[in-house]
Design a protein around this motif. Structure first.
Motif, PDB file in Angstrom:
ATOM      1  N   LYS A  80      57.350  77.156 -20.754  1.00  0.00           N
ATOM      2  CA  LYS A  80      56.693  76.356 -19.941  1.00  0.00           C
ATOM      3  C   LYS A  80      55.239  76.602 -20.490  1.00  0.00           C
ATOM      4  O   LYS A  80      54.350  75.550 -20.760  1.00  0.00           O
ATOM      5  CB  LYS A  80      56.533  76.575 -18.571  1.00  0.00           C
ATOM      6  CG  LYS A  80      55.876  75.787 -17.627  1.00  0.00           C
ATOM      7  CD  LYS A  80      55.862  75.857 -16.398  1.00  0.00           C
ATOM      8  CE  LYS A  80      55.227  75.087 -15.470  1.00  0.00           C
ATOM      9  NZ  LYS A  80      54.900  75.369 -14.171  1.00  0.00           N
ATOM     10  N   ARG A  83      54.544  75.068 -23.958  1.00  0.00           N
ATOM     11  CA  ARG A  83      54.412  73.427 -23.910  1.00  0.00           C
ATOM     12  C   ARG A  83      52.917  73.066 -23.299  1.00  0.00           C
ATOM     13  O   ARG A  83      52.255  72.253 -23.869  1.00  0.00           O
ATOM     14  CB  ARG A  83      55.527  72.996 -23.034  1.00  0.00           C
ATOM     15  CG  ARG A  83      57.043  73.085 -23.867  1.00  0.00           C
ATOM     16  CD  ARG A  83      57.912  72.150 -22.763  1.00  0.00           C
ATOM     17  NE  ARG A  83      58.106  72.601 -21.484  1.00  0.00           N
ATOM     18  CZ  ARG A  83      58.786  73.472 -21.008  1.00  0.00           C
ATOM     19  NH1 ARG A  83      59.646  74.076 -22.010  1.00  0.00           N
ATOM     20  NH2 ARG A  83      58.994  74.115 -19.744  1.00  0.00           N
ATOM     21  N   GLU A  84      52.476  73.763 -22.503  1.00  0.00           N
ATOM     22  CA  GLU A  84      51.125  73.373 -21.752  1.00  0.00           C
ATOM     23  C   GLU A  84      49.989  73.549 -22.770  1.00  0.00           C
ATOM     24  O   GLU A  84      49.228  72.881 -22.749  1.00  0.00           O
ATOM     25  CB  GLU A  84      50.938  74.268 -20.544  1.00  0.00           C
ATOM     26  CG  GLU A  84      51.930  73.919 -19.347  1.00  0.00           C
ATOM     27  CD  GLU A  84      51.643  74.903 -17.970  1.00  0.00           C
ATOM     28  OE1 GLU A  84      50.996  75.949 -18.163  1.00  0.00           O
ATOM     29  OE2 GLU A  84      52.357  74.732 -17.074  1.00  0.00           O
TER      30      GLU A  84
END
Length: 89
Positions: A80, A83-84
């Motif tokens: 995550k 991806r950020e």
């Protein structure tokens, strides 16, 4: 053989912001080994993942090795975070 020393600030301020695979890999190494930063396997996995996406084959091996020491929740958090980072850079 030459030895290069990087601090976290050098790498973050340098080519890692621009997505350079080798700089991203160096960030992974720093978080994995606790060099100039606290050891953080989630952060290390994130940077190895990003370096692998940019074509650094060594990062793939390090990411796999790290994932064997991490929980599924930690791996999900690292993915995550990667991806950020990609969204912003």
């Amino acid at each position: 053989m030459a030895r290069f020393e990087f601090s976290a600030e050098d790498v973050v301020d340098g080519s890692a912001q621009h997505g350079g695979a080798d700089a991203l890999f160096q960030l992974g190494l720093m978080y994995c080994a606790g060099r100039d930063v606290d050891v953080d396997l989630v952060e290390a996995h994130k940077w190895f993942n990003l370096a692998a996406l940019r074509g650094n084959d060594e990062a793939k091996a390090y990411r796999l090795e790290l994932s064997r020491e991490m929980t599924k929740k930690q791996i999900a958090a690292a993915q995550k975070s990667a991806r950020e980072w990609l969204r912003c850079h």
